[in-house]
Design a protein around this motif. Structure first.
Motif, PDB file in Angstrom:
ATOM      1  N   GLY A 162       0.884  -0.852  -0.038  1.00 44.23           N
ATOM      2  CA  GLY A 162       0.079   0.208  -0.123  1.00 44.23           C
ATOM      3  C   GLY A 162       0.648   1.401  -0.014  1.00 44.23           C
ATOM      4  N   LEU A 163       0.352   2.179   0.805  1.00 44.35           N
ATOM      5  CA  LEU A 163       0.927   3.565   0.949  1.00 44.35           C
ATOM      6  C   LEU A 163       1.224   3.872   2.325  1.00 44.35           C
ATOM      7  CD1 LEU A 163      -1.639   5.439  -1.470  1.00 44.35           C
ATOM      8  CD2 LEU A 163       0.700   4.693  -2.119  1.00 44.35           C
ATOM      9  N   ALA A 164       2.195   4.770   2.542  1.00 42.58           N
ATOM     10  CA  ALA A 164       2.487   5.185   3.932  1.00 42.58           C
ATOM     11  C   ALA A 164       1.290   5.840   4.547  1.00 42.58           C
ATOM     12  CB  ALA A 164       3.724   6.411   3.744  1.00 42.58           C
ATOM     13  N   ASP A 165       0.766   6.673   3.630  1.00 45.83           N
ATOM     14  CA  ASP A 165      -0.705   7.509   4.068  1.00 45.83           C
ATOM     15  C   ASP A 165      -1.331   7.889   3.067  1.00 45.83           C
ATOM     16  OD1 ASP A 165      -2.305   8.562   5.877  1.00 45.83           O
ATOM     17  OD2 ASP A 165      -0.877   9.843   6.937  1.00 45.83           O
ATOM     18  N   ASP A 166      -2.461   8.304   3.264  1.00 48.44           N
ATOM     19  CA  ASP A 166      -3.614   8.577   2.260  1.00 48.44           C
ATOM     20  C   ASP A 166      -3.124  10.108   1.803  1.00 48.44           C
ATOM     21  OD1 ASP A 166      -5.473   8.783   0.383  1.00 48.44           O
ATOM     22  OD2 ASP A 166      -7.252   8.235   1.779  1.00 48.44           O
ATOM     23  N   LEU A 167      -3.595  10.544   0.734  1.00 53.77           N
ATOM     24  CA  LEU A 167      -3.370  11.767  -0.117  1.00 53.77           C
ATOM     25  C   LEU A 167      -4.153  12.760   1.039  1.00 53.77           C
ATOM     26  CD1 LEU A 167      -4.247  11.483  -3.743  1.00 53.77           C
ATOM     27  CD2 LEU A 167      -1.936  11.466  -2.617  1.00 53.77           C
ATOM     28  N   PRO A 168      -3.196  13.866   1.546  1.00 52.67           N
ATOM     29  CA  PRO A 168      -4.038  14.845   2.523  1.00 52.67           C
ATOM     30  C   PRO A 168      -5.059  15.325   1.704  1.00 52.67           C
ATOM     31  CG  PRO A 168      -1.731  15.547   1.650  1.00 52.67           C
ATOM     32  CD  PRO A 168      -2.057  14.149   1.101  1.00 52.67           C
ATOM     33  N   ASP A 169      -6.036  16.012   2.530  1.00 51.27           N
ATOM     34  CA  ASP A 169      -7.158  16.853   2.042  1.00 51.27           C
ATOM     35  C   ASP A 169      -6.733  17.759   1.159  1.00 51.27           C
ATOM     36  OD1 ASP A 169      -8.791  15.183   3.524  1.00 51.27           O
ATOM     37  OD2 ASP A 169      -9.048  16.500   5.206  1.00 51.27           O
ATOM     38  N   GLY A 170      -7.604  18.069   0.074  1.00 47.96           N
ATOM     39  CA  GLY A 170      -7.412  19.007  -0.881  1.00 47.96           C
ATOM     40  C   GLY A 170      -6.269  18.947  -1.834  1.00 47.96           C
TER      41      GLY A 170
END
Lengths: 394, 355
Positions: A162-170
């Motif tokens: 997967g990914l380290a984290d989701d995309l930040p908002d916006g």
């Protein structure tokens, strides 16, 4: 003086030279300004990444891959995590959102890498303004990098599963705005270079390499496609769901520096198209595969759930242990085919990791592209090959 | 009573003549040095704006003290003379390149006559250090002398990059001087004088002697556009500006002929480059754009035209890539030289027919 007419002058170009793109050393034999023989010497940036990998768990290797082609870190990350996922046999379990974000980020990486290439290539040939225009756009991509991964260059963003984290908002909107601005910017660069007589004189017919020679050497990426070979791993051996996107593979038949320039510019436009398509298809969802023994559990579960705590402890201290076996996974990195060959002996770290860096193979074309040409062409050819020494020396 | 002004001569008023001469030399030299310093600033600011940057901003208001800071910095740097170099030639080279650039300024007229009275006698002083009757030849000679500095720098450094830079610039300057020299010949044919003052005076007349269009001056750019183009392109090559900056092609030859230089000697090369740029702009102004003639007071017109030329050179630098050595030679010998010769022939025929 007449007795000296057959003598050639040997000149050391690099490793300290403004346009060898790092620490490449070229031993040039010059007859006047004509290059008789060119011998690349590499290894000044050797850090033993392949050997270091044998003593690290699979997750700990990802930051090392950032330092291969440091102008396109996410492509290196992608190649590596795809290889490990293939080794583990979890390729099909990667969530769709992860696939989309990986495509968006690697295509941004391609833009980033191509922008640096165009900037340096133009600067080598003497067009200073293009350099700064390209870095202006590259800055936007580095900002996006910073927002998703916290780092501007060594991203270390993708994880096995997967990914380290989701995309930040916006951020999606920001990426969309940027991707939509790319055609206008490419037009701007073309306005300065493509029709420019001096630019054409410096690039058309310079550093020619035929399709056969390119295949013999193993050249990949834009350099191969500019020699008329229609080969792109994203389309011909898809990974990460590239088969879902509509894009063209730019191919030209000039075999020279000018056509390699055109191919890369067209690729930038296609990359922007792919990013927009991926953004359209991006849906909310998990950003990690459901593989508890491989993927770190969310922090909330670690402190509330004993099973997650055990998994967390095991993965962090010992890593995961793939079945013994060996696999090869390659991706279409901005510079060509980037391959990872992994051998597992069943332990938590690879028995051997061999990297096939595109720059290393492409550099082999240099001697035959410059011999018999002028000294100024050497600089143009180094630029057009788009080499990164971090990847060549590893 | 209208007095006709006396011309200052060395034999009649030696002290006054010497004093006036020294003042003129001092003014011309100081102004040139100042323009050199601030040309670097202007170049960085203008190119900065063209490249979406700011240019210098930190030193003084709007970075205006930047050239002085640069000069001071270079002045205090260690002056390295490589052990393998030929020390005498190595020291001589930067001087040999800078001196001709400044000397050329001495024959350029930057204004009309300045009148002043001394002990009841009205004197007229031409705003020009020396009105040589072979002014143009003098300039061409000085430009040729500048080559020696570069060649010497390349050879004396005993470095391969410097040597290549030196060889390149020798070939380049010789080939382009030819085209530049020939393009100017057409101007003499029209003006029938080699004195720069005479050439400017000839350009103050109405265009092609047409009295009805007397508001258009007879600038030679109108009747010699080809010569003008050849002169500008050739001059760019002669002063090593982009797209002809091969001798110091940074990305190929590190710094070309000045690779081994440091501190003030290095600064001298840069001063020479900008001084040459001013000289060439001044010559182009004098030969083709009517010198000091124009709507404002004499030397203001002159400086405006010189600055426009320098802006043009800077603009070119921000736009174009660099030519290759063989392409440069091709352009010089096979395109510009025949064009310059053809221009002379056409001018000659035209003069025979219409004048």
């Amino acid at each position: 003086m007449a007795a000296n007419t057959n003598e050639t002058m040997t000149i050391n170009m690099g490793p300290q030279h403004p346009s060898t793109h790092g620490v490449l050393q070229l031993i040039l034999e010059l007859d006047g300004e004509i290059v008789v023989k060119a011998t690349p010497h590499i290894g000044f940036l050797h850090r033993g990444i392949e050997k270091l990998s044998e003593h690290r768990t699979y997750h700990q290797i990802i930051p090392l891959t950032d330092r291969l082609d440091y102008l396109a870190p996410m492509s290196n990350n992608l190649g590596y995590v795809l290889a490990v996922e293939k080794l583990l046999g979890i390729t099909d379990e990667i969530p769709e959102r992860v696939q989309r974000i990986r495509v968006i980020m690697t295509e941004l990486t391609r833009l980033k890498s191509h922008l640096v290439w165009l900037a340096c290539h133009a600067l080598d040939i003497g067009a200073m303004t293009v350099f700064l225009y390209c870095f202006r756009e590259r800055e936007c991509i580095t900002d996006i990098y910073e927002k998703v991964s916290g780092a501007r260059m060594t991203s270390n963003y993708f994880r096995v599963g997967g990914l380290a984290d989701d995309l930040p908002d916006g951020l999606e909107g920001e990426i969309r705005t940027f991707a939509e601005s790319i055609p206008a910017h490419v037009e701007e660069y073309e306005g300065l270079l493509t029709g420019n007589r001096i630019w054409q004189k410096r690039t058309v017919g310079v550093g020619e390499i035929s399709a056969e020679a390119a295949i013999d050497i193993g050249i990949t990426g834009p350099a191969l496609r500019a020699s008329g070979v229609d080969w792109d791993l994203r389309r011909d051996n898809p990974y990460c769901g590239y088969e879902d996107y509509e894009f063209e593979v730019p191919v030209r038949t000039g075999c020279d520096t000018f056509d390699r320039y055109r191919v890369r510019l067209d690729e930038m436009l296609q990359s922007a198209q792919i990013i927009l398509q991926a953004l359209d298809k991006l849906k909310p969802g998990p950003t990690l595969a459901d593989c508890p023994k491989i993927v770190l559990p969310p922090k909330k579960d670690v402190v509330n759930n004993i099973e997650s705590l055990i998994h967390h402890f095991k993965i962090v201290t010992a890593g995961f242990e793939p079945e013994p076996g060996e696999i090869y996974q390659s991706v279409e990195a901005p510079k060509g085919e980037l391959g990872y060959y992994l051998i597992s002996d069943g332990s938590s770290h690879p028995f051997r990791m061999k990297i096939r860096p595109p720059s290393f193979v492409n550099l082999q074309g240099l001697p035959q592209m410059v011999e018999g040409k002028l000294l100024a062409d050497v600089v143009a050819v180094i630029g057009t090959l788009d080499i990164v020494l971090g990847e060549i020396d590893r | 009573m209208v007095m006709t002004p006396e011309v200052l001569t060395l034999s009649e008023t030696p002290w006054l003549f010497t004093g006036v001469m020294l003042v003129k030399i001092a003014v011309a030299f100081v102004v040139t040095i100042l323009i050199v310093a601030y040309a670097t600033y202007a170049e960085r600011k203008i190119i900065g704006r063209m490249q979406t940057r700011m240019g210098p901003t930190m030193t003084g208001p709007k970075g205006l003290l930047q050239p002085i800071a640069d000069g001071l910095k270079l002045f205090f740097k260690e002056d390295i003379i490589p052990s393998q170099s030929h020390w005498f030639a190595f020291i001589l080279a930067p001087m040999m390149i800078l001196a001709p650039a400044f000397i050329s300024i001495s024959v350029i007229p930057f204004g009309g006559d300045l009148e002043f009275s001394y002990e009841g006698i009205l004197y007229a002083v031409p705003m020009q250090i020396a009105d040589l009757n072979i002014g143009v030849l003098f300039i061409v000679a000085m430009a040729g002398l500048g080559v020696y500095g570069i060649v010497l720098a390349g050879l004396a450094s005993n470095s391969k990059y410097a040597l290549l830079g030196g060889i390149r610039s020798t070939a380049q300057m010789i080939s382009y001087e030819l085209a530049v020299g020939l393009s100017i010949v057409a101007i003499f044919m029209l003006s029938e004088t080699l004195s720069l003052r005479g050439i400017v005076a000839a350009q103050q007349l109405p265009l092609w002697g047409m009295e009805s269009f007397s508001f258009i001056p007879n600038w030679y750019i109108f009747c010699q556009p080809l010569a003008f183009g050849l002169f500008v392109i050739g001059s760019m090559a002669e002063i090593n500006r982009t797209p002809f900056d091969l001798p110091e092609a940074e990305t190929e030859l590190v710094s070309g002929f000045c690779t081994e230089y440091s501190a003030m000697k290095y600064a001298l090369f840069f001063m020479a480059e900008y001084a040459n740029m001013i000289t060439v702009s001044a010559i182009a102004t004098t030969l083709f754009l009517g010198g000091w003639g124009g709507p404002f007071y004499g030397w203001i017109n002159f400086l405006l035209k010189v600055f426009s030329f320098m802006f043009f050179f800077i603009w070119i630098r921000a736009t174009f890539p660099r030519l290759r050595y063989d392409q440069l030679m091709f352009l010089g010998w096979k395109i510009m030289l025949p064009l310059a010769l053809a221009n002379i022939v056409i001018t000659g025929i035209s003069i025979l027919i219409w004048l």
